[in-house]
Design a protein around this motif. Sequence first.
Motif, PDB file in Angstrom:
ATOM      1  N   ASN A  44       0.853  -1.240  -0.050  1.00 59.54           N
ATOM      2  CA  ASN A  44      -0.026  -0.150  -0.066  1.00 59.54           C
ATOM      3  C   ASN A  44       0.858   1.241  -0.053  1.00 59.54           C
ATOM      4  N   ILE A  45       2.155   1.182  -0.080  1.00 57.46           N
ATOM      5  CA  ILE A  45       3.065   2.560  -0.285  1.00 57.46           C
ATOM      6  C   ILE A  45       3.455   2.686  -1.627  1.00 57.46           C
ATOM      7  N   ARG A  46       2.926   3.956  -2.184  1.00 57.92           N
ATOM      8  CA  ARG A  46       3.195   4.122  -3.509  1.00 57.92           C
ATOM      9  C   ARG A  46       4.095   5.382  -3.601  1.00 57.92           C
ATOM     10  N   PRO A  47       5.428   5.194  -3.797  1.00 58.79           N
ATOM     11  CA  PRO A  47       6.477   6.230  -4.040  1.00 58.79           C
ATOM     12  C   PRO A  47       6.036   7.072  -4.939  1.00 58.79           C
ATOM     13  N   LEU A  48       6.408   8.377  -4.784  1.00 58.01           N
ATOM     14  CA  LEU A  48       6.245   9.596  -5.754  1.00 58.01           C
ATOM     15  C   LEU A  48       7.522  10.033  -6.387  1.00 58.01           C
ATOM     16  N   GLY A  49       7.514  10.503  -7.698  1.00 60.50           N
ATOM     17  CA  GLY A  49       8.662  10.813  -8.435  1.00 60.50           C
ATOM     18  C   GLY A  49       9.660   9.746  -8.706  1.00 60.50           C
ATOM     19  N   ASP A  50      11.361  10.277  -8.247  1.00 64.46           N
ATOM     20  CA  ASP A  50      12.041   9.114  -8.759  1.00 64.46           C
ATOM     21  C   ASP A  50      12.272   8.400  -7.440  1.00 64.46           C
ATOM     22  N   LYS A  51      11.351   8.087  -6.422  1.00 65.92           N
ATOM     23  CA  LYS A  51      11.550   7.288  -5.143  1.00 65.92           C
ATOM     24  C   LYS A  51      11.353   5.879  -5.539  1.00 65.92           C
ATOM     25  N   VAL A  52      11.907   5.059  -4.776  1.00 63.19           N
ATOM     26  CA  VAL A  52      11.703   3.459  -4.743  1.00 63.19           C
ATOM     27  C   VAL A  52      11.850   3.166  -3.331  1.00 63.19           C
ATOM     28  N   VAL A  53      10.867   2.097  -3.146  1.00 55.40           N
ATOM     29  CA  VAL A  53      10.691   1.260  -1.855  1.00 55.40           C
ATOM     30  C   VAL A  53      11.291  -0.044  -2.065  1.00 55.40           C
ATOM     31  N   VAL A  54      12.164  -0.457  -0.953  1.00 57.17           N
ATOM     32  CA  VAL A  54      12.990  -1.465  -1.045  1.00 57.17           C
ATOM     33  C   VAL A  54      12.787  -2.195   0.427  1.00 57.17           C
ATOM     34  N   LYS A  55      12.982  -3.356   0.407  1.00 55.50           N
ATOM     35  CA  LYS A  55      12.906  -4.342   1.702  1.00 55.50           C
ATOM     36  C   LYS A  55      14.181  -4.732   1.894  1.00 55.50           C
ATOM     37  N   SER A  56      14.915  -4.580   2.660  1.00 54.10           N
ATOM     38  CA  SER A  56      16.263  -4.929   3.066  1.00 54.10           C
ATOM     39  C   SER A  56      16.341  -6.604   3.118  1.00 54.10           C
ATOM     40  N   LEU A  57      17.243  -7.056   2.572  1.00 53.52           N
ATOM     41  CA  LEU A  57      17.733  -8.530   2.416  1.00 53.52           C
ATOM     42  C   LEU A  57      18.398  -8.720   3.792  1.00 53.52           C
ATOM     43  N   GLU A  58      18.316 -10.129   4.313  1.00 53.47           N
ATOM     44  CA  GLU A  58      18.896 -10.452   5.593  1.00 53.47           C
ATOM     45  C   GLU A  58      20.482 -10.099   5.602  1.00 53.47           C
ATOM     46  N   ALA A  59      21.006  -9.689   6.883  1.00 53.89           N
ATOM     47  CA  ALA A  59      22.418  -9.372   7.001  1.00 53.89           C
ATOM     48  C   ALA A  59      23.072 -10.565   7.358  1.00 53.89           C
ATOM     49  N   GLU A  60      24.191 -10.924   6.950  1.00 53.07           N
ATOM     50  CA  GLU A  60      25.030 -11.751   7.229  1.00 53.07           C
ATOM     51  C   GLU A  60      25.333 -12.126   8.469  1.00 53.07           C
ATOM     52  N   GLN A  61      24.819 -13.489   9.082  1.00 52.80           N
ATOM     53  CA  GLN A  61      24.775 -14.022  10.604  1.00 52.80           C
ATOM     54  C   GLN A  61      26.305 -14.339  11.007  1.00 52.80           C
ATOM     55  N   THR A  62      27.255 -14.747   9.941  1.00 54.58           N
ATOM     56  CA  THR A  62      28.593 -15.289  10.011  1.00 54.58           C
ATOM     57  C   THR A  62      29.447 -14.710   9.203  1.00 54.58           C
ATOM     58  N   THR A  63      30.760 -14.566   9.574  1.00 57.51           N
ATOM     59  CA  THR A  63      31.848 -13.916   8.685  1.00 57.51           C
ATOM     60  C   THR A  63      32.266 -14.950   7.838  1.00 57.51           C
ATOM     61  N   LYS A  64      33.004 -14.734   6.741  1.00 56.58           N
ATOM     62  CA  LYS A  64      33.552 -15.756   5.974  1.00 56.58           C
ATOM     63  C   LYS A  64      34.225 -16.824   6.849  1.00 56.58           C
ATOM     64  N   SER A  65      35.018 -16.350   7.795  1.00 55.99           N
ATOM     65  CA  SER A  65      35.727 -17.097   8.367  1.00 55.99           C
ATOM     66  C   SER A  65      35.198 -18.264   9.520  1.00 55.99           C
ATOM     67  N   GLY A  66      33.627 -17.947   9.580  1.00 53.80           N
ATOM     68  CA  GLY A  66      32.906 -18.731  10.348  1.00 53.80           C
ATOM     69  C   GLY A  66      32.559 -18.091  11.889  1.00 53.80           C
ATOM     70  N   ILE A  67      33.042 -16.937  12.025  1.00 51.67           N
ATOM     71  CA  ILE A  67      32.361 -16.485  13.274  1.00 51.67           C
ATOM     72  C   ILE A  67      31.281 -15.649  13.219  1.00 51.67           C
ATOM     73  N   VAL A  68      30.479 -16.012  14.412  1.00 49.80           N
ATOM     74  CA  VAL A  68      28.909 -15.888  14.530  1.00 49.80           C
ATOM     75  C   VAL A  68      28.940 -14.352  14.717  1.00 49.80           C
ATOM     76  N   LEU A  69      28.296 -13.371  14.214  1.00 46.97           N
ATOM     77  CA  LEU A  69      28.086 -12.102  14.732  1.00 46.97           C
ATOM     78  C   LEU A  69      26.854 -11.988  15.525  1.00 46.97           C
ATOM     79  N   MET A  70      27.118 -11.157  16.570  1.00 43.96           N
ATOM     80  CA  MET A  70      25.930 -10.900  17.516  1.00 43.96           C
ATOM     81  C   MET A  70      25.311  -9.542  16.737  1.00 43.96           C
ATOM     82  N   GLY A  71      24.071  -9.146  17.449  1.00 45.81           N
ATOM     83  CA  GLY A  71      23.192  -7.869  16.838  1.00 45.81           C
ATOM     84  C   GLY A  71      23.874  -6.845  16.460  1.00 45.81           C
ATOM     85  N   ALA A  72      24.744  -6.332  17.470  1.00 44.11           N
ATOM     86  CA  ALA A  72      25.192  -4.894  17.416  1.00 44.11           C
ATOM     87  C   ALA A  72      26.660  -4.919  16.367  1.00 44.11           C
TER      88      ALA A  72
END
Length: 94
Positions: A2-30
């Motif tokens: 139901n959100i209709r952007p005006l002019g040159d605006k775009v509405v996006v939904k962020s994809l999930e952030a990485e939960q772990t680093t490439k080396s396997g370390i699990v990241l906490m929220g902050a």
Amino acid sequence: MNIRPLGDKVVVKSLEAEQTTKSGIVLMGAAKEKPQEAEVVAVGPGGVVDGKEIVMEVAVGDKILYSKYAGTEVKYDGVEYVILRQNDILAVVE
């Protein structure tokens, strides 16, 4: 959606952030970085914006990369979206 952007605006939904680093370390929220990849859920009509003709180059369903601090975060029906200008979009992911 139901959100209709005006002019040159775009509405996006962020994809999930990485939960772990490439080396396997699990990241906490902050420690997680704000995701810069998103899916387009609504596109404005374009037209003349600030005296320049704007043609929208993205479509609903496109996956995009956008500038780190671009846009305005909004929450609608319990879902978080980002509303940004088309020129804040860096690339379309194919």
